[in-house]
Design a protein around this motif. Structure first.
Motif, mmCIF file in Angstrom:
data_model
loop_
_atom_site.group_PDB
_atom_site.id
_atom_site.type_symbol
_atom_site.label_atom_id
_atom_site.label_comp_id
_atom_site.label_asym_id
_atom_site.label_seq_id
_atom_site.Cartn_x
_atom_site.Cartn_y
_atom_site.Cartn_z
ATOM 1 N N TRP A 100 0.872 -1.208 -0.097
ATOM 2 C CA TRP A 100 -0.107 -0.017 0.078
ATOM 3 C C TRP A 100 0.924 1.235 -0.071
ATOM 4 N N GLN A 101 1.962 1.227 0.909
ATOM 5 C CA GLN A 101 2.708 2.332 0.709
ATOM 6 C C GLN A 101 3.375 2.388 -0.705
ATOM 7 N N GLU A 102 3.966 1.365 -0.946
ATOM 8 C CA GLU A 102 4.489 1.456 -2.398
ATOM 9 C C GLU A 102 3.392 2.196 -3.494
ATOM 10 N N ASP A 122 2.820 -7.049 -7.789
ATOM 11 C CA ASP A 122 2.346 -7.026 -6.244
ATOM 12 C C ASP A 122 1.602 -5.621 -5.953
ATOM 13 N N VAL A 123 2.348 -4.570 -6.463
ATOM 14 C CA VAL A 123 1.795 -3.404 -6.023
ATOM 15 C C VAL A 123 0.417 -3.105 -6.984
ATOM 16 N N ASP A 124 0.456 -3.521 -7.974
ATOM 17 C CA ASP A 124 -0.604 -3.483 -8.930
ATOM 18 C C ASP A 124 -1.958 -4.254 -8.458
ATOM 19 N N GLU A 125 -1.759 -5.230 -7.775
ATOM 20 C CA GLU A 125 -2.749 -5.945 -7.248
ATOM 21 C C GLU A 125 -3.550 -5.030 -6.184
ATOM 22 N N VAL A 126 -3.053 -4.282 -5.554
ATOM 23 C CA VAL A 126 -3.668 -3.399 -4.499
ATOM 24 C C VAL A 126 -4.303 -2.318 -5.415
ATOM 25 N N TRP A 127 -3.546 -1.870 -6.425
ATOM 26 C CA TRP A 127 -4.147 -0.734 -7.156
ATOM 27 C C TRP A 127 -5.663 -1.389 -7.644
ATOM 28 N N HIS A 128 -5.529 -2.471 -8.385
ATOM 29 C CA HIS A 128 -6.627 -2.942 -8.994
ATOM 30 C C HIS A 128 -8.158 -3.344 -7.816
ATOM 31 N N GLU A 129 -7.605 -3.584 -6.640
ATOM 32 C CA GLU A 129 -8.567 -3.624 -5.530
ATOM 33 C C GLU A 129 -9.140 -2.076 -5.138
#
Length: 336
Positions: A100-102, A122-129
């Motif tokens: 989330w911080q990244e 990995d970071v993109d997974e959080v962005w997608h959600e």
């Protein structure tokens, strides 16, 4: 029931009791021995390191970081965390906090650079959600950037993506946030490709201006957001100073490279990009002699945060282009 049958039953019971007692004794003995093991001999689990501040001390992006946090209501952040943790039950809470911080750092980079590829799956997974909450995401984009920040998913490719864009990502990232081993786990190795020398010549000429035809920094935020202007000006001035130093310094066989010291690291990156771009990756060796390599962090997509709308001038050989599937909130889009 005769006596022999009773004796047989009693024998079976005694044997069972003896087996149970032996099992309990062995288990107790094993627990005692494990407690007596020296601490250093006990097996260790991998630990996610503590989360550093979102920007390093004295970063020119401190005001941008404050603006970002103000644009993210607690309720939205909490909903996102619960959703991600639910969709990824194997993810630990510290791992989520790092991702989330990244992602928040990625958004800050979008306010500084015109094109910012998403180099991390990995970071993109959080962005997608995050995008699943359509209204909240739109409100966040408008509060932070003044326009919609469109998403294009990470491609998952194993090839080194658009090297010029990655070089700028690394340079600006380290200047604003510093470097950490765990960041390389999420983004992939830093400083594997040099900044393009032709661009360095433009920025080092002394005649460079953000709004005069350049296509590297975010001209929209430069004009509309004082916090972004502060960060962009600092990045450019720092780069110009380092270019002048690289020009003036006599070439040497080995310049100090210290991934623990951002200032030394950036000085080396600009020096070798200017004086020895063909051997750049050979010179930019980290202290640990190797960086974390993550197959899930090697590909890219690009986001356009209402920048100048210019195309990429990156080199060939990439698995995707900066404009392969991204839209611009200004309507210009991204083109390769």
């Amino acid at each position: 029931m005769n006596t022999s049958i009773w004796i047989l039953i009693i024998c079976f019971i005694l044997v069972d009791l003896w087996i149970i007692a032996l099992f309990v004794f062995k288990r107790s003995l094993r627990n005692i021995n494990s407690q007596r093991l020296p601490k250093e001999n006990k097996p260790r689990r991998g630990k996610t390191p503590d989360l550093p501040p979102i920007v390093k001390a004295g970063s020119p992006a401190s005001e941008l970081a404050g603006r970002l946090e103000a644009a993210l209501p607690y309720t939205y952040q909490n909903m996102l965390k619960q959703r991600v943790m639910s969709e990824h039950p194997d993810m630990s809470e510290p791992e989520y906090e790092w991702r989330w911080q990244e992602l928040k750092r990625f958004f800050i980079l979008c306010a500084v650079l015109d094109r910012v590829p998403m180099f991390s799956k990995d970071v993109d997974e959080v962005w997608h959600e995050m995008l699943m909450y359509t209204y909240e995401y739109q409100q966040f984009s408008e509060r932070f950037l003044g326009r919609m920040l469109h998403h294009a998913p990470n491609t998952g490719s194993e090839h080194v993506p658009i090297p010029n864009e990655r070089a700028w990502f690394d340079t600006v990232y380290v200047q604003l946030f510093g470097w950490h081993e765990y960041s390389t786990k999420l983004w992939g190795a830093f400083f594997r490709v040099p900044l393009p020398r032709e661009e360095l010549k433009d920025y080092g000429s002394g005649h460079f201006a953000v709004n005069h035809g350049q296509k590297r920094f975010n001209a929209w935020t430069y004009e509309s957001m004082p916090a972004a202007r502060t960060a962009i000006d600092a990045v450019i001035h720092d780069l110009q100073d380092r270019i002048r130093a690289a020009e003036a310094e006599e070439p040497r066989n080995r310049k100090l490279v210290n991934f623990r010291n951002s200032d030394v690291l950036l000085a080396a990156a600009v020096y070798y990009a200017w004086n020895a771009p063909e051997q750049f990756s050979d010179h930019m060796i980290p202290d640990e002699r190797e960086l974390y390599k993550s197959g899930s962090s090697s590909s890219c997509t690009a986001a356009s945060a209402c920048g100048s709308g210019g195309g990429s001038d990156s080199g060939s050989g990439s698995s995707c282009s900066s404009g392969s599937s991204c839209g611009s909130s200004c309507g210009g889009g991204c083109s390769s």
